[in-house]
Structures are given as C-alpha cells and as structure tokens.
Scaffold this active site. Sequence first.
Site, mmCIF file in Angstrom:
data_model
loop_
_atom_site.group_PDB
_atom_site.id
_atom_site.type_symbol
_atom_site.label_atom_id
_atom_site.label_comp_id
_atom_site.label_asym_id
_atom_site.label_seq_id
_atom_site.Cartn_x
_atom_site.Cartn_y
_atom_site.Cartn_z
ATOM 1 N N GLY A 230 2.065 8.245 10.342
ATOM 2 C CA GLY A 230 1.961 8.457 8.896
ATOM 3 C C GLY A 230 2.460 9.819 8.449
ATOM 4 C CG ASP B 138 0.337 0.333 14.346
ATOM 5 O OD1 ASP B 138 1.193 0.114 13.477
ATOM 6 O OD2 ASP B 138 -0.269 1.419 14.443
ATOM 7 C CE LYS C 56 3.953 0.416 11.679
ATOM 8 N NZ LYS C 56 3.419 1.060 10.510
ATOM 9 C CE LYS D 296 1.869 3.637 13.868
ATOM 10 N NZ LYS D 296 0.467 3.654 13.424
ATOM 11 C CB THR E 145 -0.899 0.015 1.259
ATOM 12 O OG1 THR E 145 -1.534 -1.248 1.356
ATOM 13 C CG2 THR E 145 -1.930 1.103 1.219
ATOM 14 C CB VAL E 146 3.368 2.616 2.360
ATOM 15 C CG1 VAL E 146 4.218 3.879 2.454
ATOM 16 C CG2 VAL E 146 2.307 2.600 3.451
HETATM 17 N N1 HSE Z 1 -2.243 0.335 10.543
HETATM 18 C C1 HSE Z 1 -1.791 1.575 11.037
HETATM 19 C C2 HSE Z 1 -2.982 2.395 11.492
HETATM 20 C C3 HSE Z 1 -1.048 2.408 10.031
HETATM 21 O O1 HSE Z 1 -4.111 1.945 11.376
HETATM 22 O O2 HSE Z 1 -2.773 3.479 11.988
HETATM 23 C C4 HSE Z 1 0.375 2.034 9.964
HETATM 24 O O3 HSE Z 1 0.993 2.079 11.205
#
Ligand code: HSE
Length: 425
Positions: A131, A198, A102, A202, A12-13
């Site tokens: 992001g 996630d 991350k 971060k 995706t990125v």
């Molecule tokens: N999956 C993450 C989110 C984006 O939903 O924020 C990438 O870290």
Amino acid sequence: MTIKIALLGAGTVGSQVARLLKEESELLSARAGAPLELVGISVSNIDAERDPWIDRDLLTTDSTALIEKADIVIELIGGVDLPRKLVLHALRSGKSVVTGNKALLAEHGPEIYDLAKEKNVDVYYEAAVAGAVPVVYAVRESLAGDTVRAIQGILNGTTNYILDEMTTKGLAFEDVLKVAQDLGYAEADPTADVDGHDAAAKIAILASLAFHKRVHIDDVHVEGIRSITAEDIAAATTGGYVIKLIATATQDDTGKIDVRVNPTLVPEAHPLASIGGSFNAVVIEAEAADRLMFYGRGAGGAPTASAVLSDVVAAAAKRVVGGRAPQEIVLGESEFVSADDSCSKYFIRMKVKDHVGVLAELTRYFADAGVSISSVHQEEIAADGDVSLTVTTHSARAADVAATIDSINQAQTAEVVRVLRVGDE
Ligand code: HSE
C-alpha cells in the site's frame, strides 16, 4: 500541455484516487509539471451507488475507448484477466500504466514489462506492494547501489489484523475476518488474504526487483493462516513468540532463491513482532546498508491511493520532461531452493500421553532424521495425563522435519497438532 488520466475501476482504492486527484489537483499538477486532468472512470455498473466526489459524467463502461483518450492509464480493477487485457491494450497504444494489481504482475509481469520495453512506455506499480509503504521504490531505486540478501515482511494487512486481534483479544478467526472486510482491508474474496496468495504475489514482485531474477507467484511456497488456533497462539506466547504471516525472499551464496509465505513464530524482540493491526512492515537485509525497516499502512483506500498518485506524478513528469522510468533488469535464470532443502527453525506442538520414556522415544525420531532440538516445553492439559509438548528445533531442512513428523505419526508416539516455522532474532 495537459496530462490526461484514465481511471479503470472505482472501488475502495479507485474512489480515493478520484477524490485526491480532484482535491489535490493543484499540488499534484505542480509536482508533475503540467495540469493533470481525469478524463474518465470506467466501471462495470454505471448506476451503482458512488462516493459523493465521483463525477457521474466521467463514468463509462467502455474501458477501451477511455484508454484511447488518455496519456496515463490507472488500472485498479482487481482480478487478472480483464486488467491484463486492458493493460496490454494501453501499453500497445503508447500509454503509461499505473497499476496496484499485484496478482496481475506476479502472474504476467514479464509479458507486461516486455511489451512496455518494446513500446517505449512505462509501467509503475508502487501500490501493488504494501500500500502506502514506498518499498517498491526503495528496492528498485534506493538500493540500486547495494546487494539485497533477504527481505522479510508483513505484507498483508488483513491477516496481520486478524492475527493481532486473535492474539490480543482472544477473538475467533471468523469474527475478526468479518470486521477486516467491513474496514475495507480484505480483498473482495478474502481467500487471497487468508490463504496467503496476496502476500505471495507481493513477495514475488519484491524478490524479482531485489534479485533481478524473474519470480512468478507459482514459485512462492504459500501457507495461509486459516488453521491457526487460539491454542497455537497461546503456545507461541508461552514460548516468547508472536505468530505473524511472514513473507520472505532470500538468495544464498550460490544464487538460489527461496521465496515463501508462512505463518511464522516471530521472537518477541524482533521488530516485526510489534507490528499491530492492519499495518505492513518490511525488513530488508542488504550487504552494505545492513538492516532497513519500512512500516506503514499496507491496505485501505486512501493509503493505497497515496502510492498510486506518487506513480501518477512520476509518470506525468516523465511525459513532460521526457526519459523513461527504471526498467525491469533481469540478470540471469532463476534457480530456486527446493521445498525439501528449504531450511528454518521449527516449532512443533504435540499432544502426548505422559508416561515413562515417551520423551526419550520422541527425541530419538528427531535425532534419527538429523534434526537438532533447541528447546522442549511440557504442560499438563488434562487430568488423564495428556500433556502438550512443544519442541523447537535449530535450523533444519524441511524434508528432515517432515521425516521426523512421519516417524512420530507412524509410531503413534504423539499426536502432532501443528508445525510452524520460527523466524530468526
Ligand atoms: N487486502 C490486502 C491486505 C490489501 O489486506 O493487505 C491489498 O493488497
């Protein structure tokens, strides 16, 4: 002089990075001070369907050979083991590395930063946190003249989207998760999103930068949103709160750090309460600057690619004019607040049989554990006398709240349905 770029990963990125490198080539090259050339894209399956702008001649499965051809390596593979191997290989070979990974940095950051220092090369990772929101730069560089006391953020777009849809449309968790995946917000395995890992990675990265102490993902206390129900959301709304997955990092006057991710009741008037959809927001409390807030798209291909490309331009410019990117600065051993000593206001939702003296009995357990009550709200939920009782506390130690709940459960005075942290105003 042409700066050669290797792209590892075309998901995706990665695909959006390839598109912008192509479409904005002139502008990006002008900013970098030299032409930028994408020399290859490594993928696991050459034959898979790709976006139309991906030049198939650039595709390869040989990441190691591709790295050798480049000056800058962009790592957007996902996962930890393979990216770690490739990033270390790139650094050993003297390449600058740009990564949005991350999990890799929160687990293996020190190994990567140490090798980069030894090899005199740079690692950039703006895309790893929130992001498109330039919060890594803000903490590392814009606030280099200040002392950060606390960071509080909505750092996962998927869970914010899910909680927001559940709150505003009354939808069920599973249905909203599916939509978030289709929209490209969620990780391939959404467990990392919904269980808070996630966001934990971060906030570990931000805490390390802010406090100049090494914070590993395992140092973060993590709780996800899987168990949050429509009833929790309704009870929070009644109390004047919005439930958000909040990542926090604080450092007290003794230097002890508390880093956590929790579904949290945010007062409706707090700036984070109004962050809707898949947006991210970060509130930073710094000694001289006071409160700062950053807001924007924390997930999705193009927004994350924006952060990747800012790093590519910075890395390329350093290659052109020389010099180094800001280094990791470690100013001492990390000491953490224990799970028991972590303090917060709490929201405790219980189901109770409404009879004389029940409230007196319940409040005694709070008093016995030294937990001060701030408010009590009772609502009838069934004709047979069952009531929903919500108690909010003043700031209390986690261990004292746990002791209160244990006493209530042991005496079977009430059925404790949910215990959530409450954020400050
Ligand atoms: N999956 C993450 C989110 C984006 O939903 O924020 C990438 O870290």
